[in-house]
Motif scaffolding. Structure first.
Motif, mmCIF file in Angstrom:
data_model
loop_
_atom_site.group_PDB
_atom_site.id
_atom_site.type_symbol
_atom_site.label_atom_id
_atom_site.label_comp_id
_atom_site.label_asym_id
_atom_site.label_seq_id
_atom_site.Cartn_x
_atom_site.Cartn_y
_atom_site.Cartn_z
ATOM 1 N N TYR A 155 4.171 5.991 7.050
ATOM 2 C CA TYR A 155 2.770 6.020 6.784
ATOM 3 C C TYR A 155 1.946 6.774 7.373
ATOM 4 O O TYR A 155 2.276 7.437 8.831
ATOM 5 C CB TYR A 155 1.725 4.655 6.649
ATOM 6 N N LYS A 162 11.174 -0.199 3.349
ATOM 7 C CA LYS A 162 12.984 0.119 2.014
ATOM 8 C C LYS A 162 13.016 -1.393 1.401
ATOM 9 O O LYS A 162 12.861 -1.668 0.738
ATOM 10 C CB LYS A 162 13.374 1.075 3.209
ATOM 11 N N SER A 163 12.863 -2.092 2.672
ATOM 12 C CA SER A 163 13.903 -3.737 2.622
ATOM 13 C C SER A 163 12.748 -4.375 1.743
ATOM 14 O O SER A 163 12.722 -4.809 0.206
ATOM 15 C CB SER A 163 13.494 -4.490 3.922
ATOM 16 N N LEU A 164 11.268 -3.922 1.636
ATOM 17 C CA LEU A 164 9.703 -3.967 1.049
ATOM 18 C C LEU A 164 9.971 -4.089 -0.396
ATOM 19 O O LEU A 164 10.148 -5.272 -0.969
ATOM 20 C CB LEU A 164 8.120 -4.251 2.152
ATOM 21 N N THR A 207 12.458 3.087 10.515
ATOM 22 C CA THR A 207 12.034 2.254 10.921
ATOM 23 C C THR A 207 10.593 1.376 10.258
ATOM 24 O O THR A 207 9.771 2.664 10.499
ATOM 25 C CB THR A 207 11.715 1.952 12.307
ATOM 26 N N GLY A 208 10.253 0.672 9.130
ATOM 27 C CA GLY A 208 8.733 0.119 9.115
ATOM 28 C C GLY A 208 8.003 0.981 7.699
ATOM 29 O O GLY A 208 7.126 1.054 7.879
ATOM 30 N N ILE A 214 1.010 -1.326 -0.091
ATOM 31 C CA ILE A 214 -0.334 0.117 -0.189
ATOM 32 C C ILE A 214 0.761 1.150 -0.392
ATOM 33 O O ILE A 214 1.950 1.437 0.443
ATOM 34 C CB ILE A 214 -0.844 0.201 1.054
ATOM 35 N N ARG A 265 -4.138 -7.215 4.778
ATOM 36 C CA ARG A 265 -3.476 -9.218 6.047
ATOM 37 C C ARG A 265 -4.470 -9.418 6.470
ATOM 38 O O ARG A 265 -3.777 -10.832 7.552
ATOM 39 C CB ARG A 265 -1.983 -8.539 6.479
HETATM 40 N N1 ATP Z 1 3.644 -0.410 2.291
HETATM 41 C C1 ATP Z 1 3.422 -1.424 2.466
HETATM 42 N N2 ATP Z 1 2.323 -2.421 2.552
HETATM 43 C C2 ATP Z 1 2.035 -3.225 3.167
HETATM 44 N N3 ATP Z 1 3.401 -4.021 4.310
HETATM 45 C C3 ATP Z 1 3.370 -2.510 4.124
HETATM 46 C C4 ATP Z 1 4.115 -1.673 3.618
HETATM 47 N N4 ATP Z 1 5.988 -1.190 3.832
HETATM 48 C C5 ATP Z 1 5.785 -2.421 5.166
HETATM 49 N N5 ATP Z 1 4.945 -3.204 5.308
HETATM 50 C C6 ATP Z 1 4.926 -4.396 6.480
HETATM 51 O O1 ATP Z 1 6.517 -3.272 7.297
HETATM 52 C C7 ATP Z 1 6.749 -4.418 7.563
HETATM 53 C C8 ATP Z 1 8.391 -3.630 7.658
HETATM 54 O O2 ATP Z 1 8.671 -3.236 6.509
HETATM 55 P P1 ATP Z 1 10.058 -3.001 5.914
HETATM 56 O O3 ATP Z 1 10.793 -4.505 6.720
HETATM 57 O O4 ATP Z 1 9.931 -3.108 4.611
HETATM 58 O O5 ATP Z 1 10.778 -1.993 6.849
HETATM 59 P P2 ATP Z 1 12.330 -0.882 6.212
HETATM 60 O O6 ATP Z 1 12.260 0.542 6.462
HETATM 61 O O7 ATP Z 1 12.786 -1.427 6.095
HETATM 62 O O8 ATP Z 1 12.073 -0.996 7.952
HETATM 63 P P3 ATP Z 1 13.312 -1.325 9.046
HETATM 64 O O9 ATP Z 1 14.784 0.140 8.665
HETATM 65 O O10 ATP Z 1 13.414 -1.328 10.557
HETATM 66 O O11 ATP Z 1 14.821 -2.139 8.338
HETATM 67 C C9 ATP Z 1 7.818 -5.900 7.082
HETATM 68 O O12 ATP Z 1 6.138 -7.445 7.407
HETATM 69 C C10 ATP Z 1 6.214 -5.267 5.626
HETATM 70 O O13 ATP Z 1 6.066 -6.042 4.480
#
Ligand code: ATP
Length: 417
Positions: A223, A76-78, A72-73, A41, A235
């Protein structure tokens, strides 16, 4: 005990056959899951940006290196995993051999370990005849084998380095970002997607690495509560139908939005709320479970921060938490006030530590400001009390701080202050 009747086995069999009353597809809430595109999303433009920077790779040409920042969250990784997975599928179907590797630099911090992991992830020993033992070779030899694997197997390789600021040094970045120019690779092109939640990390990079890595740079915004809600509604099928009461997702979203819009936190709260309901043997997840799950998540996070800290530090943070608890109308407390409380805590022989001077105690508090345990503001006094006074405040609820510190037996046994 087995009485020979087979009853014991029978009842265990019944037990194995019981269905989970709360979750039907719990894996949808796994933090490492890369969901299908229709469950992602509010990241359309970020997906498009990262895709366009690696676009040349699907034709076997050099991708652009990419830096992704964001708290965080924020996905980015996703996004990095989703875009590279899709690029790899497209490439394979269109005749380009694309390799793809992911390194979590919080787990893999040294140059040699990163090369070993990359080589292992990308190798196919039957095809290359190259082995990558876990230890025993020099870093140079690991590099040679790694370059050889890339040249033998791939037209192009994309390497995701997550939490890149956790690397012990930058040599691996230098090697990867300049592999082509430096003549290490004959045929394969390498692209890096580097991810960090610390924008300040660039300051520690060598100018040459930075200019090579910074080809494209994107910042992912947090977000808002609506997006967090939608992420969770997408989910919802992790749970059995009808199990979630209506307020569960909106409340989880509201808590995670307060946190800075962290989707990881939102999904953690939702999963933990389900776990708590399951532990209680109920078949409905309610607002209470969400509130308790949030508190549990806060305690877990704070425990990690405070884990292994010396007793002196716990004592000074504990002093601040008692003040915050007693004066719920105030947030900040002057060094002198914290010190008075610290003195009465450390004078209790159960702790077995000396009472430091006010100066040294405030140095300890200042260290915690950098670890995200406390906040500090400076105020210039007026009238007679001119000069700068430091005021400290907790970044976490005092009840959470105390619950964590009480895990240390010496604190739980202290006389009530
Ligand atoms: N836009 C999105 N839509 C659906 N799920 C999301 C979205 N963004 C993040 N998530 C979910 O939230 C969780 C954290 O996302 P992610 O690991 O990509 O964050 P990050 O920015 O890499 O955080 P960090 O810096 O802590 O590694 C994951 O389980 C991911 O699937």
């Amino acid at each position: 005990m087995d009485d020979g009747s087979g009853h014991e086995n029978g009842s265990l069999e019944d037990f194995w056959a019981t269905e989970d009353p709360i979750f039907s597809r719990k894996e949808l809430l796994d933090i490492d899951l890369v969901p299908n595109e229709d469950r992602i999303i509010g990241r359309d433009s970020e997906i498009q940006n990262v895709a366009s920077s690696i676009h040349p790779a699907v034709k076997g040409q050099s991708p652009r290196n990419t830096l992704i920042y964001g708290k965080t969250g924020t996905g980015k990784s996703l996004v990095a995993k989703h875009v590279t997975r899709s690029a790899q599928q497209y490439s394979v179907e269109n005749g380009t051999e694309m390799g793809r590797a992911y390194i979590d630099c919080t787990q893999t911090k040294t140059e040699t370990r990163v090369v070993i992991n990359l080589a292992q992830e990308l190798n196919d020993p039957e095809e290359t005849g190259i082995s990558i033992p876990v230890t025993g070779l020099s870093t140079d030899v690991y590099y040679e084998r790694f370059w050889s694997i890339l040249d033998q197997l791939y037209d192009v390789a994309i390497i995701i380095l997550d939490e890149i600021d956790k690397l012990q040094d930058n040599e691996i970045l230098m090697q990867l970002s300049r592999a082509g120019e430096a003549g290490k690779l004959d045929a394969c092109k390498v692209g890096i997607i580097a991810i960090s939640n610390k924008i300040s990390f660039k300051e520690s990079l060598d100018e040459r690495i930075l200019s090579s890595l910074q080809d494209r740079e994107f910042v992912f915004p947090p977000y808002d509560a609506n997006q967090l809600r939608e992420i969770m509604y997408n989910r919802e099928d992790a749970f059995r139908e009808g199990v979630l009461s209506d307020d569960v997702i909106p409340l989880s979203a509201a808590f995670a939005a307060q946190e800075h819009g962290d989707a990881r936190k939102a999904l953690d709260i939702l999963r933990n709320a389900g776990e708590l309901a399951k532990d209680e043997d109920t078949d409905e997840v309610t607002e209470i479970h969400v509130r308790n799950a949030r508190e549990k998540a806060d305690i877990d996070r704070f425990s990690q921060l405070l884990e292994g800290q010396p007793t002196q530090i716990k004592a000074s943070v504990y002093a601040l938490s008692i003040l915050a608890d007693r004066h719920s109308d105030r947030e900040e407390f002057a060094t002198r006030e914290v010190y008075e409380m610290y003195k009465s805590i450390t004078s209790d022989s159960a702790l077995g530590i000396e009472t430091l001077s006010q100066r040294r105690m405030s140095d300890k508090l200042d260290e915690q400001v950098f670890l995200d345990i406390l906040g500090r503001t400076e105020r210039v006094g007026r009238g007679y009390s001119s000069g700068v006074t430091n005021y400290y405040y907790l970044l976490e609820d005092p009840s959470v701080v105390q619950a964590v510190i009480h895990n240390d037996d010496r604190f739980s046994e202290l006389e009530q202050q």
